[in-house]
Design an enzyme around this catalytic site. Structure first.
Site, PDB file in Angstrom:
ATOM      1  N   ASN A 142       0.065   7.413   5.533  1.00 28.09           N
ATOM      2  CA  ASN A 142      -1.227   7.262   6.203  1.00 28.09           C
ATOM      3  C   ASN A 142      -2.120   6.369   5.343  1.00 28.09           C
ATOM      4  O   ASN A 142      -2.647   6.806   4.326  1.00 28.09           O
ATOM      5  CB  ASN A 142      -1.878   8.634   6.419  1.00 28.09           C
ATOM      6  N   TRP A 143      -2.269   5.122   5.769  1.00 28.20           N
ATOM      7  CA  TRP A 143      -3.065   4.164   4.997  1.00 28.20           C
ATOM      8  C   TRP A 143      -4.559   4.442   5.068  1.00 28.20           C
ATOM      9  O   TRP A 143      -5.326   3.894   4.289  1.00 28.20           O
ATOM     10  CB  TRP A 143      -2.796   2.744   5.490  1.00 28.20           C
ATOM     11  N   LYS A 144      -4.984   5.235   6.066  1.00 26.84           N
ATOM     12  CA  LYS A 144      -6.410   5.494   6.269  1.00 26.84           C
ATOM     13  C   LYS A 144      -7.137   4.143   6.456  1.00 26.84           C
ATOM     14  O   LYS A 144      -6.562   3.228   7.045  1.00 26.84           O
ATOM     15  CB  LYS A 144      -6.975   6.347   5.139  1.00 26.84           C
ATOM     16  N   HIS A 195      -6.755  14.769  11.983  1.00 27.61           N
ATOM     17  CA  HIS A 195      -6.774  14.790  10.523  1.00 27.61           C
ATOM     18  C   HIS A 195      -8.076  15.415  10.030  1.00 27.61           C
ATOM     19  O   HIS A 195      -9.140  15.206  10.610  1.00 27.61           O
ATOM     20  CB  HIS A 195      -6.624  13.366   9.979  1.00 27.61           C
ATOM     21  N   GLU A 226     -10.033  14.760   7.658  1.00 29.07           N
ATOM     22  CA  GLU A 226     -11.105  13.809   7.341  1.00 29.07           C
ATOM     23  C   GLU A 226     -11.880  13.420   8.585  1.00 29.07           C
ATOM     24  O   GLU A 226     -13.099  13.241   8.541  1.00 29.07           O
ATOM     25  CB  GLU A 226     -10.520  12.576   6.660  1.00 29.07           C
ATOM     26  N   GLU A 286      -1.812  20.304   5.958  1.00 30.01           N
ATOM     27  CA  GLU A 286      -2.538  19.648   4.878  1.00 30.01           C
ATOM     28  C   GLU A 286      -3.642  20.577   4.381  1.00 30.01           C
ATOM     29  O   GLU A 286      -4.741  20.585   4.928  1.00 30.01           O
ATOM     30  CB  GLU A 286      -3.154  18.341   5.365  1.00 30.01           C
ATOM     31  N   GLY A 315      -6.503  14.408  -1.431  1.00 28.99           N
ATOM     32  CA  GLY A 315      -7.207  13.505  -2.337  1.00 28.99           C
ATOM     33  C   GLY A 315      -7.567  14.098  -3.678  1.00 28.99           C
ATOM     34  O   GLY A 315      -8.300  13.486  -4.454  1.00 28.99           O
ATOM     35  N   SER A 352      -1.695  15.078  -1.460  1.00 35.87           N
ATOM     36  CA  SER A 352      -1.365  14.672  -2.833  1.00 35.87           C
ATOM     37  C   SER A 352       0.136  14.573  -3.075  1.00 35.87           C
ATOM     38  O   SER A 352       0.630  14.904  -4.150  1.00 35.87           O
ATOM     39  CB  SER A 352      -2.009  15.627  -3.841  1.00 35.87           C
ATOM     40  N   GLY A 377      -0.676  10.196   1.643  1.00 36.45           N
ATOM     41  CA  GLY A 377      -1.935   9.463   1.673  1.00 36.45           C
ATOM     42  C   GLY A 377      -1.924   8.279   0.727  1.00 36.45           C
ATOM     43  O   GLY A 377      -1.302   7.252   0.985  1.00 36.45           O
ATOM     44  N   GLY A 378      -2.621   8.400  -0.402  1.00 40.73           N
ATOM     45  CA  GLY A 378      -2.805   7.287  -1.326  1.00 40.73           C
ATOM     46  C   GLY A 378      -1.513   6.632  -1.786  1.00 40.73           C
ATOM     47  O   GLY A 378      -1.436   5.403  -1.915  1.00 40.73           O
TER      48      GLY A 378
END
Length: 220
Positions: free
Chosen positions: A8-10, A85, A87, A146, A152, A183, A204-205
């Site tokens: 997920n590049w967000k 999600h 966020e 999640e 994050g 994470s 994620g990241g």
């Protein structure tokens, strides 16, 4: 069956990064691209596996400025879409439980697999209507657990906790596929993917680094 590896590049990425992934990404990986890059990636490589990061509550065409429907995403080549999600639920009032169900229905009815995100309070999100929909369309829905504490933060729950929660989700919701997110990186992915109740990971990241996500994909 191979386990699902979803990045997920967000709200990140450039055309240069898309090109890098088009050239070197493991074929089993699904990438959640920003909408602006989806058509570009598909035009370059029709076999590139793409997830949209959201879809509209509206399913057809109409005067809905700024919205992108599941129908449009499906026609653009998306096979997956991330729904609800945390966020988005935290930031946008429009991602209410009733609207998440509309998005879920729209994604599935347009031939996509919906990756429905849930956190520790999954009983609140999975109300009776949503559960009934899951029951009738479980092959087209994946539950992505999640925990809020892990998104994050670099903090990952214990292996036993992840195992217990996903096992409970499976038993409670008709054996539906369950993946873990929060994470995830190449250092912890193998241990997570080795859990019997884990059918994949949502990254994620780390999904913005080609070497990192390819390393995770090898564990699948």
């Amino acid at each position: 069956m191979n386990k699902l590896i979803v990045g997920n590049w967000k709200m990140n990425g450039t055309l240069e990064l898309v090109d890098e992934f088009l050239e070197g990404l493991n074929n089993n990986v699904i990438v959640g691209l920003p909408i602006i890059f989806i058509a570009y990636a598909k035009s370059k490589n029709p076999n590139f596996q793409i997830a949209a990061q959201d879809c509209s509550i509206f399913n057809d065409f109409g005067a809905h400025t700024g919205e992108v429907s599941a129908k449009m995403l499906s026609e653009s080549g998306c096979k997956y879409v991330i729904i609800g999600h945390s966020e988005r639920r935290k930031t946008f009032d429009s991602d209410s439980i009733s609207n998440i169900l509309k998005k879920l229905q729209n994604a599935v009815l347009n031939g996509m697999t919906a990756i429905l995100c849930v956190d520790e309070k999954y009983d609140e999100l999975l109300d009776s209507q949503t559960v009934e929909f899951l029951k009738n369309h479980k092959s087209q829905v994946v539950l992505a657990y999640e925990p809020l504490s892990a998104i994050g933060t670099g903090i990952v729950p214990s292996i036993s906790e992840i195992s217990d929660v996903l096992k409970n989700l499976k038993s409670k919701y008709f054996g539906i596929r369950t993946i873990y997110g929060g994470s995830v990186n190449s250092k912890n992915a193998k241990e997570i993917l080795d859990i019997d109740s884990v059918d994949g990971v949502l990254i994620g990241g780390a999904s913005l680094k080609l070497d990192e996500i390819n390393a995770i994909a090898k564990f699948a």
